[in-house]
Design a protein around this motif. Structure first.
Motif, PDB file in Angstrom:
ATOM      1  N   UNK A 105       0.994  -1.152   0.119  1.00 23.16           N
ATOM      2  CA  UNK A 105       0.096   0.008   0.067  1.00 23.16           C
ATOM      3  C   UNK A 105       0.968   1.313  -0.017  1.00 23.16           C
ATOM      4  N   UNK A 106       0.329   2.150   0.006  1.00 27.00           N
ATOM      5  CA  UNK A 106       1.154   3.661   0.043  1.00 27.00           C
ATOM      6  C   UNK A 106       0.010   4.610   0.905  1.00 27.00           C
ATOM      7  N   UNK A 107       0.739   5.818   0.944  1.00 25.06           N
ATOM      8  CA  UNK A 107       0.035   6.826   1.958  1.00 25.06           C
ATOM      9  C   UNK A 107      -0.952   7.500   1.233  1.00 25.06           C
ATOM     10  N   UNK A 108      -1.476   7.478   0.084  1.00 24.14           N
ATOM     11  CA  UNK A 108      -2.521   7.923  -0.739  1.00 24.14           C
ATOM     12  C   UNK A 108      -3.688   6.935  -0.504  1.00 24.14           C
ATOM     13  N   UNK A 109      -3.394   5.582  -0.568  1.00 20.90           N
ATOM     14  CA  UNK A 109      -4.314   4.249  -0.647  1.00 20.90           C
ATOM     15  C   UNK A 109      -4.866   4.431   0.986  1.00 20.90           C
ATOM     16  N   UNK A 110      -3.689   4.591   1.827  1.00 22.62           N
ATOM     17  CA  UNK A 110      -4.307   4.581   3.132  1.00 22.62           C
ATOM     18  C   UNK A 110      -5.194   5.937   3.666  1.00 22.62           C
ATOM     19  N   UNK A 111      -5.206   6.873   2.950  1.00 22.11           N
ATOM     20  CA  UNK A 111      -5.991   7.877   3.073  1.00 22.11           C
ATOM     21  C   UNK A 111      -7.606   7.852   2.434  1.00 22.11           C
ATOM     22  N   UNK A 112      -7.692   6.732   1.557  1.00 24.11           N
ATOM     23  CA  UNK A 112      -8.888   6.567   1.111  1.00 24.11           C
ATOM     24  C   UNK A 112     -10.154   5.793   2.128  1.00 24.11           C
ATOM     25  N   UNK A 113     -11.049   6.003   1.877  1.00 28.51           N
ATOM     26  CA  UNK A 113     -12.077   5.598   2.850  1.00 28.51           C
ATOM     27  C   UNK A 113     -12.332   4.200   3.088  1.00 28.51           C
ATOM     28  N   UNK A 114     -12.673   3.801   4.024  1.00 33.89           N
ATOM     29  CA  UNK A 114     -13.143   2.407   4.427  1.00 33.89           C
ATOM     30  C   UNK A 114     -14.619   2.483   5.067  1.00 33.89           C
ATOM     31  N   UNK A 115     -15.586   1.436   4.677  1.00 32.68           N
ATOM     32  CA  UNK A 115     -16.560   1.400   5.430  1.00 32.68           C
ATOM     33  C   UNK A 115     -17.230   0.392   5.734  1.00 32.68           C
ATOM     34  N   UNK A 116     -17.458   0.198   7.070  1.00 29.19           N
ATOM     35  CA  UNK A 116     -17.647  -1.156   7.717  1.00 29.19           C
ATOM     36  C   UNK A 116     -19.188  -1.026   7.904  1.00 29.19           C
ATOM     37  N   UNK A 117     -20.079  -2.084   7.543  1.00 31.45           N
ATOM     38  CA  UNK A 117     -21.500  -1.744   7.256  1.00 31.45           C
ATOM     39  C   UNK A 117     -22.266  -3.156   7.691  1.00 31.45           C
ATOM     40  N   UNK A 118     -23.529  -2.946   7.895  1.00 24.84           N
ATOM     41  CA  UNK A 118     -24.309  -4.176   8.013  1.00 24.84           C
ATOM     42  C   UNK A 118     -25.521  -3.740   7.221  1.00 24.84           C
ATOM     43  N   UNK A 119     -25.554  -4.181   5.698  1.00 21.75           N
ATOM     44  CA  UNK A 119     -26.667  -3.531   4.894  1.00 21.75           C
ATOM     45  C   UNK A 119     -26.324  -2.125   4.789  1.00 21.75           C
ATOM     46  N   UNK A 120     -27.405  -1.295   4.753  1.00 20.43           N
ATOM     47  CA  UNK A 120     -27.500   0.098   4.842  1.00 20.43           C
ATOM     48  C   UNK A 120     -27.023   0.788   6.105  1.00 20.43           C
TER      49      UNK A 120
END
Length: 171
Positions: A105-120
């Motif tokens: 990975x790199x710094x740019x990728x590590x600043x992208x968002x990650x969403x943990x969810x259960x459906x909506x």
């Protein structure tokens, strides 16, 4: 003045925490895998496996934009280890895989968002580096603290972690 990257900082923190975690996991007595200090507590074997499986969860943060707990095809933890050897082998495998994912990975990728969810329903949405720290490292440290209490209650000496312990007073 030398500045280190976000990626380098996470890797350095991860390496420190992995070394400490491995010391505790190596002490887990599988003859007491069903031990639980309270009826609402996880059993010792399940807690130790959860700590190891969280390494794969951290890797998910690095490599994917989201995780839906309702997705039947989503990653699932493997079967619970039945011995210290199995636990430590999985720890080594998952640690190496997580380190490799972070190194790719790199710094740019590590600043992208990650969403943990259960459906909506969104459970957590953070930049990947933040998710790794909050739901990855901090979450693991929390459960490692629980593990140290379980071991203490089983009268197993606790190694030094962030400083000396009652059983290992000097580094």
């Amino acid at each position: 003045m030398h500045t280190s990257s976000l990626q380098q900082n996470i890797l350095a923190e991860l390496d420190h925490e992995l070394a400490t975690t491995r010391k505790l996991l190596a002490l887990v007595p599988y003859e007491h895998a069903d031990y639980q200090p309270h009826p609402k507590s996880m059993k010792l074997g399940k807690l130790a496996a959860h700590i190891v499986n969280l390494l794969a969860f951290k890797q998910l943060f690095v490599q994917h934009p989201s995780r839906d707990f309702l997705d039947p095809n989503g990653p699932k933890p493997g079967p619970s280890p039945t011995s210290s050897e199995e636990l430590l082998a999985r720890f080594e495998e998952y640690s190496a895989s997580l380190r490799a994912a972070l190194q790719e990975s790199d710094d740019e990728k590590l600043t992208e968002n990650f969403r943990l969810h259960r459906g909506e329903q969104t459970l957590m949405a953070f930049p990947k580096a933040t998710a790794i720290r909050i739901m990855g490292l901090n979450h693991s440290i929390h459960h490692r603290g629980q593990l140290s209490v379980y071991l203490r209650l089983l009268d197993i000496p606790i190694p030094a972690m962030y400083g000396p312990s009652a059983d290992e007073p000097a580094w």
